[in-house]
Design a protein around this motif. Structure first.
Motif, short mmCIF file in Angstrom:
data_model
loop_
_atom_site.label_atom_id
_atom_site.label_comp_id
_atom_site.label_asym_id
_atom_site.label_seq_id
_atom_site.Cartn_x
_atom_site.Cartn_y
_atom_site.Cartn_z
N TRP A 25 -5.88 -6.38 14.49
CA TRP A 25 -6.87 -6.36 13.42
C TRP A 25 -7.71 -7.63 13.44
O TRP A 25 -7.21 -8.73 13.67
CB TRP A 25 -6.20 -6.25 12.06
N SER A 26 -8.96 -7.45 13.11
CA SER A 26 -9.86 -8.60 12.92
C SER A 26 -9.59 -9.17 11.53
O SER A 26 -8.92 -8.56 10.70
CB SER A 26 -11.31 -8.13 13.01
N LEU A 27 -10.16 -10.35 11.28
CA LEU A 27 -10.10 -10.93 9.93
C LEU A 27 -10.68 -9.95 8.92
O LEU A 27 -10.13 -9.75 7.83
CB LEU A 27 -10.88 -12.24 9.88
N GLU A 28 -11.78 -9.34 9.29
CA GLU A 28 -12.46 -8.41 8.38
C GLU A 28 -11.56 -7.23 8.02
O GLU A 28 -11.49 -6.81 6.87
CB GLU A 28 -13.75 -7.91 9.04
N GLU A 29 -10.85 -6.68 9.02
CA GLU A 29 -10.00 -5.51 8.76
C GLU A 29 -8.83 -5.86 7.85
O GLU A 29 -8.54 -5.13 6.89
CB GLU A 29 -9.50 -4.92 10.08
N LEU A 30 -8.14 -6.96 8.11
CA LEU A 30 -7.03 -7.34 7.23
C LEU A 30 -7.54 -7.71 5.85
O LEU A 30 -6.94 -7.33 4.84
CB LEU A 30 -6.21 -8.49 7.81
N ALA A 31 -8.65 -8.41 5.78
CA ALA A 31 -9.21 -8.78 4.48
C ALA A 31 -9.50 -7.52 3.66
O ALA A 31 -9.21 -7.46 2.46
CB ALA A 31 -10.48 -9.60 4.67
N SER A 32 -10.04 -6.50 4.29
CA SER A 32 -10.34 -5.25 3.61
C SER A 32 -9.06 -4.58 3.12
O SER A 32 -8.99 -4.12 1.98
CB SER A 32 -11.10 -4.32 4.57
N ARG A 33 -8.04 -4.54 3.96
CA ARG A 33 -6.75 -3.93 3.59
C ARG A 33 -6.08 -4.69 2.45
O ARG A 33 -5.37 -4.11 1.65
CB ARG A 33 -5.83 -3.89 4.80
N ALA A 34 -6.27 -6.02 2.40
CA ALA A 34 -5.63 -6.86 1.38
C ALA A 34 -6.54 -7.10 0.17
O ALA A 34 -6.16 -7.84 -0.74
CB ALA A 34 -5.22 -8.20 1.99
N HIS A 35 -7.74 -6.48 0.19
CA HIS A 35 -8.69 -6.65 -0.92
C HIS A 35 -9.04 -8.12 -1.15
O HIS A 35 -9.07 -8.61 -2.27
CB HIS A 35 -8.18 -5.99 -2.20
N VAL A 57 1.86 -11.48 -1.74
CA VAL A 57 2.42 -10.14 -1.95
C VAL A 57 1.45 -9.10 -1.38
O VAL A 57 1.86 -8.18 -0.66
CB VAL A 57 2.70 -9.89 -3.46
N THR A 58 0.18 -9.24 -1.71
CA THR A 58 -0.85 -8.31 -1.22
C THR A 58 -0.94 -8.35 0.30
O THR A 58 -1.03 -7.30 0.95
CB THR A 58 -2.22 -8.65 -1.85
N LEU A 59 -0.93 -9.55 0.87
CA LEU A 59 -0.99 -9.68 2.34
C LEU A 59 0.25 -9.08 3.00
O LEU A 59 0.15 -8.42 4.03
CB LEU A 59 -1.15 -11.15 2.73
N ALA A 60 1.41 -9.31 2.41
CA ALA A 60 2.65 -8.74 2.97
C ALA A 60 2.54 -7.21 3.02
O ALA A 60 2.86 -6.60 4.04
CB ALA A 60 3.85 -9.18 2.15
N ARG A 61 2.10 -6.60 1.93
CA ARG A 61 1.95 -5.14 1.91
C ARG A 61 0.94 -4.68 2.97
O ARG A 61 1.17 -3.72 3.69
CB ARG A 61 1.47 -4.67 0.54
N ALA A 62 -0.19 -5.37 3.04
CA ALA A 62 -1.23 -4.99 4.00
C ALA A 62 -0.73 -5.12 5.44
O ALA A 62 -1.14 -4.36 6.31
CB ALA A 62 -2.47 -5.85 3.79
N THR A 66 7.49 -7.42 4.10
CA THR A 66 7.87 -7.78 2.74
C THR A 66 7.57 -9.26 2.51
O THR A 66 7.43 -10.04 3.47
CB THR A 66 9.37 -7.56 2.49
N LEU A 67 7.50 -9.64 1.25
CA LEU A 67 7.30 -11.05 0.92
C LEU A 67 8.45 -11.89 1.47
O LEU A 67 8.23 -12.96 2.02
CB LEU A 67 7.17 -11.23 -0.60
N ASP A 68 9.68 -11.37 1.36
CA ASP A 68 10.85 -12.09 1.89
C ASP A 68 10.70 -12.36 3.38
O ASP A 68 10.98 -13.47 3.85
CB ASP A 68 12.14 -11.30 1.65
N GLN A 69 10.25 -11.36 4.13
CA GLN A 69 10.09 -11.55 5.58
C GLN A 69 8.94 -12.51 5.87
O GLN A 69 9.01 -13.27 6.84
CB GLN A 69 9.86 -10.21 6.27
N LEU A 70 7.93 -12.47 5.06
CA LEU A 70 6.77 -13.34 5.27
C LEU A 70 7.11 -14.81 5.06
O LEU A 70 6.61 -15.68 5.75
CB LEU A 70 5.63 -12.91 4.33
N VAL A 71 8.00 -15.10 4.11
CA VAL A 71 8.33 -16.50 3.81
C VAL A 71 9.70 -16.92 4.35
O VAL A 71 10.14 -18.03 4.10
CB VAL A 71 8.26 -16.79 2.28
N GLU A 72 10.36 -16.04 5.10
CA GLU A 72 11.68 -16.35 5.65
C GLU A 72 11.59 -17.57 6.57
O GLU A 72 10.68 -17.69 7.38
CB GLU A 72 12.19 -15.15 6.44
#
Length: 196
Positions: A25-35, A57-62, A66-72
């Motif tokens: 994904w480009s920055l634009e695509e992830l930004a769109s998915r994460a609003h 939380v929003t980025l983890a979902r996009a 999970t948030l746990d995996q993102l900050v592990e």
């Protein structure tokens, strides 16, 4: 911010970028998915913007994590030593993230039992690869010949056994919690003539 907090902050930012790139994904695509705006995401990845919990939380979902995996954080106990059973030519490792799973390396010299009464059946799944030599996998009424580097995966409710063919072979097997539990009655967690 402490050094530990700064290290975690940097790790999370690198992880967000790595997960985005892994998805292609480009920055634009992830930004769109994460609003988020593309510039906000860019500043998050580059450390120019504070990491806010709601955005994480929003980025983890996009990113389909999970948030746990993102900050592990990484642990110091990355290396594991095996339990060695010299009598049966086996080494066994437990997977820390899922202690119910095991990895077993076994050297086999005997062929598998031909008598179906000596085969095992139990809940679970097993996966194995032949490291050297040739192995025979008995699965129900079928017989499979596995050469070096060939693998097999099967449900363990099917009666099964494994052994060497024409000389010693080495097997690496991975079996899940149910498969391990099915062999728990054995002193070495594995059936006679099988890695798991």
């Amino acid at each position: 911010m402490t050094q530990e907090d700064e290290d975690l902050d940097s790790l999370v930012r690198k992880r967000i970028r790595a997960l985005r790139v892994a998805q292609g994904w480009s920055l634009e695509e992830l930004a769109s998915r994460a609003h988020l705006s593309q510039s906000s995401l860019s500043r998050i990845e580059n450390g120019q913007r504070r990491l806010a919990l709601d955005q994480l939380v929003t980025l983890a979902r996009a990113l389909d994590t999970t948030l746990d995996q993102l900050v592990e954080t990484a642990t110091d106990d990355v290396v594991t030593s095996p339990t060695i059973d010299s009598t049966h030519g086996r080494m066994r490792w437990t997977i820390r993230a899922d202690p119910g799973m095991s990895v077993v390396r076994q050297r086999m010299t005997e062929p598998p039992p031909e008598n179906p009464a000596h085969m095992r059946a139990h809940p679970g799944r097993e996966w194995l690869v032949v490291l050297s030599g040739t192995a025979i996998l008995m699965l129900g009424h079928r017989r499979f010949r596995l050469e070096t580097n060939q693998a097999a995966e099967f449900p363990t409710m099917m009666p099964h056994a494994i052994g060497a063919d024409g000389g010693p072979c080495e097997i690496l097997g991975i079996f899940d919690r149910d498969a391990r539990r099915g062999h728990h009655g054995d002193s070495d967690d594995t059936p006679q003539g099988a890695p798991g």
